[in-house]
Design an enzyme around this catalytic site. Structure first.
Site, PDB file in Angstrom:
ATOM      1  N   GLU B  46       0.831  -1.207   0.000  1.00  0.00           N
ATOM      2  CA  GLU B  46       0.000   0.000   0.000  1.00  0.00           C
ATOM      3  C   GLU B  46       0.867   1.259   0.000  1.00  0.00           C
ATOM      4  O   GLU B  46       0.565   2.244  -0.700  1.00  0.00           O
ATOM      5  CB  GLU B  46      -0.923   0.028   1.234  1.00  0.00           C
ATOM      6  CG  GLU B  46      -1.896  -1.143   1.332  1.00  0.00           C
ATOM      7  CD  GLU B  46      -1.338  -2.295   2.162  1.00  0.00           C
ATOM      8  OE1 GLU B  46      -0.111  -2.581   2.052  1.00  0.00           O
ATOM      9  OE2 GLU B  46      -2.109  -2.918   2.896  1.00  0.00           O
ATOM     10  N   CYS B  69      -2.550  -3.228   7.215  1.00  0.00           N
ATOM     11  CA  CYS B  69      -2.121  -3.469   8.592  1.00  0.00           C
ATOM     12  C   CYS B  69      -2.506  -2.301   9.501  1.00  0.00           C
ATOM     13  O   CYS B  69      -2.659  -1.159   9.067  1.00  0.00           O
ATOM     14  CB  CYS B  69      -0.619  -3.726   8.667  1.00  0.00           C
ATOM     15  SG  CYS B  69       0.397  -2.304   8.253  1.00  0.00           S
ATOM     16  N   TRP B 165      17.539 -36.917 -19.097  1.00  0.00           N
ATOM     17  CA  TRP B 165      16.431 -36.188 -18.502  1.00  0.00           C
ATOM     18  C   TRP B 165      15.154 -36.995 -18.633  1.00  0.00           C
ATOM     19  O   TRP B 165      14.978 -37.704 -19.615  1.00  0.00           O
ATOM     20  CB  TRP B 165      16.236 -34.825 -19.206  1.00  0.00           C
ATOM     21  CG  TRP B 165      17.412 -33.917 -18.983  1.00  0.00           C
ATOM     22  CD1 TRP B 165      18.332 -33.541 -19.906  1.00  0.00           C
ATOM     23  CD2 TRP B 165      17.800 -33.251 -17.757  1.00  0.00           C
ATOM     24  NE1 TRP B 165      19.259 -32.684 -19.343  1.00  0.00           N
ATOM     25  CE2 TRP B 165      18.959 -32.494 -18.027  1.00  0.00           C
ATOM     26  CE3 TRP B 165      17.274 -33.241 -16.477  1.00  0.00           C
ATOM     27  CZ2 TRP B 165      19.605 -31.735 -17.053  1.00  0.00           C
ATOM     28  CZ3 TRP B 165      17.920 -32.482 -15.520  1.00  0.00           C
ATOM     29  CH2 TRP B 165      19.065 -31.733 -15.810  1.00  0.00           C
ATOM     30  N   ARG B 179      11.520 -22.552  -8.172  1.00  0.00           N
ATOM     31  CA  ARG B 179      12.549 -22.327  -7.148  1.00  0.00           C
ATOM     32  C   ARG B 179      12.611 -20.861  -6.745  1.00  0.00           C
ATOM     33  O   ARG B 179      12.771 -20.538  -5.572  1.00  0.00           O
ATOM     34  CB  ARG B 179      13.925 -22.749  -7.673  1.00  0.00           C
ATOM     35  CG  ARG B 179      14.123 -24.236  -7.685  1.00  0.00           C
ATOM     36  CD  ARG B 179      15.544 -24.593  -8.114  1.00  0.00           C
ATOM     37  NE  ARG B 179      15.708 -26.034  -8.177  1.00  0.00           N
ATOM     38  CZ  ARG B 179      16.710 -26.655  -8.773  1.00  0.00           C
ATOM     39  NH1 ARG B 179      17.668 -25.934  -9.366  1.00  0.00           N
ATOM     40  NH2 ARG B 179      16.779 -27.953  -8.771  1.00  0.00           N
ATOM     41  N   LEU B 199      21.622 -26.847  -7.679  1.00  0.00           N
ATOM     42  CA  LEU B 199      20.404 -26.425  -6.982  1.00  0.00           C
ATOM     43  C   LEU B 199      20.300 -24.910  -6.890  1.00  0.00           C
ATOM     44  O   LEU B 199      20.265 -24.324  -5.825  1.00  0.00           O
ATOM     45  CB  LEU B 199      20.337 -27.074  -5.594  1.00  0.00           C
ATOM     46  CG  LEU B 199      20.205 -28.599  -5.660  1.00  0.00           C
ATOM     47  CD1 LEU B 199      20.333 -29.215  -4.297  1.00  0.00           C
ATOM     48  CD2 LEU B 199      18.893 -29.000  -6.302  1.00  0.00           C
ATOM     49  N   SER B 218      20.306 -36.685   9.108  1.00  0.00           N
ATOM     50  CA  SER B 218      20.525 -36.872  10.543  1.00  0.00           C
ATOM     51  C   SER B 218      21.983 -37.225  10.808  1.00  0.00           C
ATOM     52  O   SER B 218      22.388 -37.334  11.956  1.00  0.00           O
ATOM     53  CB  SER B 218      19.598 -37.975  11.074  1.00  0.00           C
ATOM     54  OG  SER B 218      19.756 -39.132  10.286  1.00  0.00           O
ATOM     55  N   GLU B 247      12.640 -31.020  -2.943  1.00  0.00           N
ATOM     56  CA  GLU B 247      12.935 -31.514  -4.298  1.00  0.00           C
ATOM     57  C   GLU B 247      13.353 -32.973  -4.366  1.00  0.00           C
ATOM     58  O   GLU B 247      13.528 -33.492  -5.445  1.00  0.00           O
ATOM     59  CB  GLU B 247      14.008 -30.635  -4.953  1.00  0.00           C
ATOM     60  CG  GLU B 247      13.489 -29.285  -5.372  1.00  0.00           C
ATOM     61  CD  GLU B 247      14.102 -28.793  -6.682  1.00  0.00           C
ATOM     62  OE1 GLU B 247      14.758 -29.574  -7.391  1.00  0.00           O
ATOM     63  OE2 GLU B 247      13.925 -27.599  -6.979  1.00  0.00           O
TER      64      GLU B 247
END
Lengths: 319, 319
Positions: B46, B69, B165, B179, B199, B218, B247
């Site tokens: 705004e 807000c 691919w 992404r 990535l 982990s 992904e």
């Protein structure tokens, strides 16, 4: 021609070894006769349409999905002769008949009788409509459809084998309609043992159209009510079968794909995730991802309730 | 409101912890100001639109995707105050702000200043547009999208791991665009080891929008340039992340689904069959097929070259 193609569908899965042809006779803009190849292959579509048209066939246009036959047989006269005797003015055909007994001779005989002939109208749809007959003519075997009903993650059952139900009632009813369009339905031993009593057509009015039941097994031999074959290639010898529907399971589907014997993929896909379930396919002999591409072209897709049905055809013109 | 929603998309994935809002100011049928939440969350949409409109805001209509807000902060004044000071005649808003500091107070303050307020316009689209902020407000964690790129038989790679691919260049470019709309991208150790350098966002003009890279493992601990978390639930604590894109691979996807932490499924599906390849999912804790149904609703589908992109959202209103 659209009407002729729709009529042709009525015979699909019931006319082998004859093609499922459709025919419409139009005189002065009005339909005067409609016909489709009858169960068992006779009468032919043209004979049925001409019988309905009677004297109205004189001067009319006959739309037919396949070149009218030129071969006289004990089961009936040649359709090209019937059309010229009835005095039709023009024949519009989608496809030339690859059968060596006709193969252009039907058109030639019509033209010799002074009838105008137009060819090649809606050819692709006619090829799809008569896929069974054309595959038998070209490759000497039935046209093979592989049906798979999967989750979004490609499972055909949970790990414990549960598969009732992955797809909803509309998709399952549609799968029964597909059965009625095939002369034979084929499964492997696992599916036979789990589902044998259910492998019929459960749609009102179509109960009598249950296809021949074929079991692919190299170990089982005689099963009452079933035809047993040992390898996918044995489908070639099934009598009066021009369309066969392969329904599962994984081993059978993979064996047909590995042998490159699938012409049409019929996928029903439910909007669910199973995770770690039984996969649709095992090894199909793919050695390189590049080789996986450009083999399948989507030709139809529609929503059936919550599920999506997709049809793919094997691209056979790349070689 | 359609324009405001489109402007809101510009900030998606860059405004956390603030919502990505869009705002359009219209006077006498002409757009006089446009704004969207800027990177980092300020200025608000705004404020930006009012700055552009200047004196033209007087008597105008402000279309905004979220309730303006009501909270004044050291980083800027409250938007509801800015709108009344500028003299707008009407505010049209898609959604009430769930943030406890506003939550209806923004609308109340506008109405107290004599400004007409219209609410609930294109609410569903606004919810989707601000899914990250709304999920953070409602569930205290980021909005999670799980991306899967599969063959028709649900494989994400060949048995030997090859996956270049499966989908074509258009689908892959689209995945890069996705992404850029997330603050973070998360992978497991296998994908990290195979694809770490890749990535990023490889689209012209968007190279700088590479998201935070998160590794779920982990066993691994410090990886330069990466944030390592040990369980899916640890996404809750990622700073300034309201949208996270998961992904792969199979173990990570399955862990998020098993924890019911996936809000949106992003599927890219290539028209190929792999057979016996790596599956998209392992066990996700499903014990009964019935429970798999009615969890996912398709909200978008489109063709990208040879591939099909489908988006599903988790149905959370059934319980």
């Amino acid at each position: 021609m659209g009407v002729a193609l729709a009529l042709a569908e009525r015979g699909r899965g019931r006319t082998a070894p004859n093609p499922n042809v459709g025919c419409v006779i139009v005189r002065e803009g009005r339909v005067v006769g409609r016909g489709w190849t009858q169960t068992g292959g006779r009468p032919h579509a043209e004979a049925m349409a001409l019988a309905e048209a009677g004297a109205n066939a004189r001067g009319a246009i006959a739309y037919v999905t396949l070149e009218p036959c030129a071969h006289r047989s004990p089961r009936g006269p040649a359709c090209s002769d019937l059309l010229s005797e009835a005095g039709v003015a023009r024949v519009v055909a989608a496809l030339e008949d690859p059968d060596a007994r006709t193969a252009g001779e039907g058109f030639a005989r019509l033209e010799a009788a002074g009838i105008a002939v137009t060819r090649g109208i809606r050819t692709a749809e006619a090829r799809r409509s008569m896929a069974g007959f054309l595959t038998r003519q070209a490759l000497g075997r039935p046209h093979v459809t592989l049906k798979l009903a999967t989750s979004l993650d490609g499972c055909i059952a949970m790990a414990d084998g549960s598969s009732r139900w992955i797809t909803g009632s509309q998709a399952r009813a549609h799968a029964h309609l597909e059965r009625s369009r095939h002369e034979a339905i084929l499964v492997g031993r696992g599916t036979y043992e789990a589902d044998a009593p259910r492998l019929d057509v459960r749609l009102p009015g179509l109960e009598e159209r249950g296809p021949m039941r074929v079991l692919l097994s190299s170990t089982v031999q005689d099963v009452p009510g079933w035809t047993v074959i040992a390898t996918p290639q044995d489908i070639t010898a099934l009598p009066r079968v021009d369309h066969i529907l392969v329904e599962g399971g994984e081993a059978v589907a993979s064996a047909f794909l590995a042998a490159d014997l699938v012409d049409r993929l019929l996928l029903y896909r439910a909007p669910i995730l199973i995770g770690g379930g039984k996969t649709a396919l095992g090894d199909i002999g793919l050695t390189d991802l590049t080789a996986a591409h450009r083999r399948w072209a989507i030709v139809d897709a529609r929503q059936l309730g919550m599920d999506r049905r997709e049809v793919y055809e094997r691209e056979r013109n790349e070689g």
